[in-house]
Design a protein around this motif. Structure first.
Motif, short mmCIF file in Angstrom:
data_model
loop_
_atom_site.label_atom_id
_atom_site.label_comp_id
_atom_site.label_asym_id
_atom_site.label_seq_id
_atom_site.Cartn_x
_atom_site.Cartn_y
_atom_site.Cartn_z
N UNK A 104 4.45 -7.89 -17.23
CA UNK A 104 5.14 -7.66 -18.50
C UNK A 104 4.25 -7.07 -19.58
N UNK A 105 2.96 -7.47 -19.61
CA UNK A 105 2.14 -7.14 -20.78
C UNK A 105 0.97 -6.21 -20.50
N UNK A 106 0.41 -6.23 -19.31
CA UNK A 106 -0.74 -5.37 -19.04
C UNK A 106 -0.29 -3.96 -18.69
N UNK A 107 -1.10 -2.96 -18.98
CA UNK A 107 -0.66 -1.57 -18.87
C UNK A 107 -0.62 -1.05 -17.45
N UNK A 164 -0.08 4.02 -19.23
CA UNK A 164 -0.18 3.47 -20.58
C UNK A 164 -1.58 3.55 -21.16
N UNK A 165 -2.53 3.95 -20.35
CA UNK A 165 -3.93 4.02 -20.80
C UNK A 165 -4.27 5.43 -21.27
N UNK A 166 -5.18 5.55 -22.25
CA UNK A 166 -5.58 6.88 -22.70
C UNK A 166 -6.22 7.68 -21.56
N UNK A 167 -5.98 8.96 -21.54
CA UNK A 167 -6.58 9.81 -20.51
C UNK A 167 -8.09 9.85 -20.70
N UNK A 168 -8.87 9.65 -19.63
CA UNK A 168 -10.33 9.67 -19.76
C UNK A 168 -10.84 11.08 -20.05
N UNK A 204 8.88 -7.31 -25.41
CA UNK A 204 8.58 -5.90 -25.67
C UNK A 204 7.54 -5.74 -26.76
N UNK A 205 7.62 -6.60 -27.79
CA UNK A 205 6.65 -6.53 -28.88
C UNK A 205 5.27 -6.96 -28.41
N UNK A 206 5.23 -8.02 -27.61
CA UNK A 206 3.95 -8.47 -27.06
C UNK A 206 3.29 -7.35 -26.25
N UNK A 207 4.08 -6.65 -25.47
CA UNK A 207 3.52 -5.55 -24.68
C UNK A 207 2.91 -4.47 -25.58
N UNK A 208 3.60 -4.14 -26.67
CA UNK A 208 3.08 -3.09 -27.56
C UNK A 208 1.76 -3.50 -28.20
N UNK A 209 1.65 -4.75 -28.68
CA UNK A 209 0.42 -5.16 -29.36
C UNK A 209 -0.73 -5.33 -28.37
N UNK A 229 0.78 -1.23 0.00
CA UNK A 229 0.00 0.00 0.00
C UNK A 229 0.81 1.28 0.00
N UNK A 230 2.09 1.20 0.24
CA UNK A 230 2.88 2.42 0.30
C UNK A 230 2.97 3.07 -1.07
N UNK A 231 2.54 4.29 -1.17
CA UNK A 231 2.53 4.98 -2.46
C UNK A 231 3.87 5.65 -2.75
N UNK A 232 4.77 5.71 -1.77
CA UNK A 232 6.03 6.38 -1.98
C UNK A 232 7.10 5.45 -2.56
N UNK A 233 6.98 4.16 -2.30
CA UNK A 233 8.02 3.22 -2.70
C UNK A 233 7.90 2.78 -4.15
N UNK A 234 6.73 2.89 -4.74
CA UNK A 234 6.51 2.34 -6.07
C UNK A 234 5.89 3.38 -6.98
N UNK A 235 6.54 3.60 -8.10
CA UNK A 235 6.06 4.61 -9.04
C UNK A 235 4.82 4.12 -9.74
N UNK A 236 4.14 5.04 -10.41
CA UNK A 236 2.90 4.69 -11.11
C UNK A 236 3.17 3.73 -12.26
N UNK A 237 4.39 3.75 -12.80
CA UNK A 237 4.73 2.82 -13.89
C UNK A 237 4.81 1.38 -13.39
N UNK A 238 4.97 1.22 -12.07
CA UNK A 238 5.03 -0.12 -11.49
C UNK A 238 3.74 -0.49 -10.79
N UNK A 239 2.65 0.12 -11.22
CA UNK A 239 1.32 -0.19 -10.67
C UNK A 239 0.48 -0.86 -11.75
N UNK A 240 -0.26 -1.89 -11.37
CA UNK A 240 -1.16 -2.58 -12.30
C UNK A 240 -2.54 -2.67 -11.66
N UNK A 241 -3.53 -2.05 -12.28
CA UNK A 241 -4.92 -2.17 -11.84
C UNK A 241 -5.59 -3.19 -12.75
#
Length: 814
Positions: free
Chosen positions: A336-339, A343-347, A302-307, A46-58
């Motif tokens: 590795x593959x989910x955004x 990586x998601x479009x801004x709502x 890396x390619x799998x992530x892009x597609x 739950x610590x929001x300081x230790x992990x950047x948003x790029x390392x978060x998966x919802x």
């Protein structure tokens, strides 16, 4: 103290849990005792300081009922070090299915959120139900998720509800990966399931693993592990460690299983060819190296992530979660593959009817959050789940609900761990948490800071399905009325697909929901969770009413004395059946109201003054609002049995006012009564919900099921198809790879060998009233081998004989 610490450490060294923790040794290297293990894991999650948003998966887990969603989630929690032992759905001791009703029935009823860590990433996971009655739980979860894992049953393949949840994810453009579960079961077909993904789901499956099938001591072919295409390794799980230890063996042509190396080469080459068709960078790499085996695993990853992020394809993995096989590579694939949220479009959010604004994901920007779920906790009260899209929410912050236009205060921020919580100081953009203390916030509401000037800012809301079943609920005595009202309010806030209203004639509370199981769960919760002393009546169908005569013109004069004052208004309107291609407006209950060409006159004014001065007496907008309010009141209750009126085109031709006597209440009452009288003159009739039913079954039961549908159930058969991809070979024009299944032969409990039979799919429209209890009836007709999917298709006219039966039954009381 030292002795106790080391005794605790020794205990965990001898346990499977300690081994699973050592798999993630960088996180747990300082662990000493059991208590610290749990606390360390919570802080990590739950610590929001230790992990950047790029390392978060919802992410969410979506699938058909009994595909293994909760079983897979329990393994994820165990291997991540969150739980010491693995929960079992059959034993009713899972972390995610914490409700009493879920544990008794062995199914997921409400979506549960949990946060845990895996390989230096934070995963906010929501486990969703698979039953069609609880589709709202999937809808509101997918609305706020960045990615999803679709779990498929290797024996049943792509099932009915799988298609439903897949369509929901398509609507929100959520990237997905797929996991073919239950590969250990008799009749499992990985290749067959991959084929069905292409044909039934309309997606591009990219196989990243194939199952390893070995002969056991008895000569039976059993599932033992998987081959990883990217690293060309065989992964084998240690049974003694509950699957915590994975043995990796490089794959070569000397591997003892015949043909496995050759099939892996074919599958890897096909994966790279498919990626080359989808991604220009991979195409350049492939043309440069020419040999698929020279392309590195990192390049493929890396390619799998892009597609995946573009929604072009879905990586497919396999395993047997109950046997603790295949879960860790699935967790790696989530990372590795989910955004990430970035990586998601801004709502987009609306500021007015013609103005919108993009909500960029910035922690230092203005707050914008969506409330997507409300639950009632007996200890903490109402808790609102929110997804923060920009800015941050701090403890004790003052918020503003832009839908209800109400001020809200955050009493407490908590990170959810199924039914357990951990209090946190703040929640940042891109994350999900729960808020305690919000009094007027519902599912789909937008929250901003109280001092924000954008008071009309609204994010896209959540689509709420219309209920089709209802039953009466009443307190056992006068002293039980208030507890029942309070319990119903809490249940309604939790579940927006439930409706409660009062029958004006009987005075009873009527509660309506999505299905039999839905209302059964509500009943159980009212009696056991909320401890309400209440009686619930027989379950009934929510019918509709309409007028069947082509066109009715009606003028009504309302002239009454109310509390010593004269109130008066006159309305002229026309009603006619709504054309089939005119869907009407949702806020008007499937009707269309036309006020644009309405003529307004005032009998108290001279003719010359009418057009100029009528607005001075009562503004036109207030007149229109009063008319619309009155029409909604009239449409709410039909003349036959008091069901809502639908499928009408209503045109208000003119309204005559009488000066100060024509109040807004007079106008509203006048048009409401005019509408009721017009419907009575228009030969009113009952309408019933028609369901679109798809039934998948083997041919031997086809005659019995068709006879049942067209007989007493009054169904109309639309078509009969072969179940797609049951045994069909891959279409050569579609460039996908699906490995051959080892056998189509299954063994019964008596060891008699039978061939799995091809299936048919019946498509039909059937009245909902005849589908009560159909699940049990279909099981009886087909020996439990068939499955069906049912959803509301339309509202159809009821026959005279059937209408008479319904009227007789309804007037007989509850």
């Amino acid at each position: 103290m030292i002795k106790n610490r080391f005794s605790k450490l020794y205990y965990f060294k001898s346990s499977y849990h300690f081994r699973s923790i050592l798999c993630n040794v960088n996180i747990y290297r300082t662990i000493i005792n059991e208590r610290y293990i749990l606390k360390c894991q919570r802080l990590y999650s739950s610590s929001s300081n230790d992990y950047s948003i790029t390392k978060t998966r919802n992410i969410g887990i979506i699938a058909h009922i009994d595909a293994g969603k909760t079983t897979t989630t329990e393994r994820m929690l165990h291997y991540a070090g969150f739980t010491r032992r693995i929960g079992d759905v059959d034993d009713g001791d899972t972390v995610m299915d914490y409700m009493k009703q879920e544990r008794e029935r062995g199914i997921t009823i409400t979506s549960a959120a949990i946060t845990f860590g895996w390989k230096d990433h934070r995963i906010n996971l929501i486990d969703t139900p698979g039953h069609v009655d609880f589709t709202i739980e999937v809808e509101r979860s997918i609305r706020v998720l960045d990615g999803a894992v679709t779990i498929l049953d290797a024996v049943s393949g792509v099932e009915a509800q799988t298609q439903t949840v897949w369509d929901q994810a398509d609507r929100y453009e959520v990237p997905r990966i797929a996991y073919v579960n239950k590969m250990d079961r008799t009749g499992a077909g990985f290749g067959r399931t991959v084929n069905e993904m292409r044909y039934k789901l309309g997606t591009m499956p990219l196989v990243c693993q194939i199952p390893v099938m070995k002969k056991d001591n008895k000569g039976n072919t059993v599932f033992s592990g998987v081959v990883d295409f990217l690293n060309m390794e065989v992964l084998d799980w240690d049974k003694d460690s509950n699957g915590s230890i994975i043995n990796k063996t490089p794959l070569s042509d000397k591997y003892p299983i015949s043909g496995l190396f050759e099939e892996t080469l074919k599958g890897r080459a096909s994966l790279i060819e498919s990626l080359s068709d989808l991604d220009s960078e991979m195409l350049d790499t492939f043309l440069e190296l020419e040999d698929p085996m020279k392309i590195t695993a990192e390049t493929i990853k890396n390619t799998l992530r892009r597609v995946v992020l573009k929604g072009q394809a879905v990586p497919v993995f396999c395993g047997a979660s109950f046997r603790n096989i295949g879960v860790q590579p699935l967790m790696d694939a989530i990372i590795d593959y989910l955004p990430s949220p970035l990586d998601r479009p801004a709502p987009m959010a609306s500021l007015s009817s013609n103005e919108s604004v993009k909500i960029d994901l910035k922690e230092n920007d203005k707050l914008c959050a969506l409330a997507f779920k409300v639950i009632y906790d007996s200890k903490r009260g109402l808790m609102v789940f929110v997804r923060v899209y920009s800015g941050r929410i701090d403890n004790r912050m003052l918020l503003f609900n832009t839908k209800t236009q109400c001020k809200e205060r955050v009493n407490k921020l908590v990170q959810m761990y199924a039914d357990d919580v951990e209090e946190i100081p703040s929640i940042t953009a891109g994350n999900i948490c729960a808020i305690v203390g919000l009094k007027n916030t519902r599912t789909g509401d937008t929250l901003i800071r109280f001092d924000d000037t954008r008071k009309n800012l609204k994010l896209q809301s959540i689509e709420i399905p219309a209920p089709v079943f209802f039953q009466a609920v009443e307190a056992a005595g006068i002293s039980d009325e208030k507890p029942l009202d309070d319990a119903l309010k809490n249940v309604l806030r939790e579940d927006p697909s439930l409706h409660v209203y009062v029958d004006p004639d009987s005075g009873q509370n009527l509660i309506s929901g999505m299905g039999e199981l839905h209302l059964e769960i509500v009943k159980d919760r009212l009696l056991n969770d909320f401890r309400v002393n209440a009686k619930l009546g027989k379950m009934r169908i929510s019918y509709r009413e309409t007028a069947t005569v082509g066109k009715i013109d009606h003028t009504y004069l309302y002239d009454r004395e109310v509390m010593g004052k004269r109130v008066k208004a006159q309305v002229s309107l026309t009603i006619s059946p709504l054309p089939e291609n005119d869907l009407g407006l949702s806020e008007e209950g499937g009707n269309r109201v036309m006020l644009e060409q309405m003529i307004i006159t005032d009998d108290s004014l001279d003719t010359k003054e009418q057009q100029e001065n009528v607005s001075l007496l009562l503004p036109k907008t207030e007149i229109e609002n009063a008319l619309r309010s009155g029409l909604m009141t009239g449409l709410y209750r039909g003349p036959i049995l008091g069901f809502p009126i639908t499928k009408l085109l209503i045109k208000v031709n003119s309204i005559k006012l009488f000066g100060a006597e024509s109040t807004k209440a007079a106008i509203s009452t006048c048009v409401s009564q005019a509408l009721v009288d017009a419907v009575k003159k228009g030969n009113p009739a009952l309408l019933e919900p028609l369901m679109k039913v798809d039934i998948e079954l083997t041919e031997e039961y086809l005659g019995d099921v068709l006879g049942d549908l067209t007989g007493t159930r009054r169904g109309m058969i639309l078509g009969l198809d072969a179940a797609k991809s049951t045994f069909d070979k891959i279409d050569q024009n579609i460039n996908i790879y699906a490995p051959p299944d080892p056998t189509y032969i299954s063994s019964s409990e008596r060891s008699e060998h039978t061939v799995l039979k091809s299936k048919k799919v019946i498509h039909a429209h059937v009245p909902l009233s005849t589908m009560l209890g159909y699940s049990s009836a279909l099981r009886s007709l087909t020996g439990g081998t068939a499955s069906f999917d049912m959803r509301v298709h339309s509202i159809g006219l009821m026959s005279d004989d059937q209408a008479k039966n319904v009227i007789r039954e309804m007037q007989g009381g509850y």
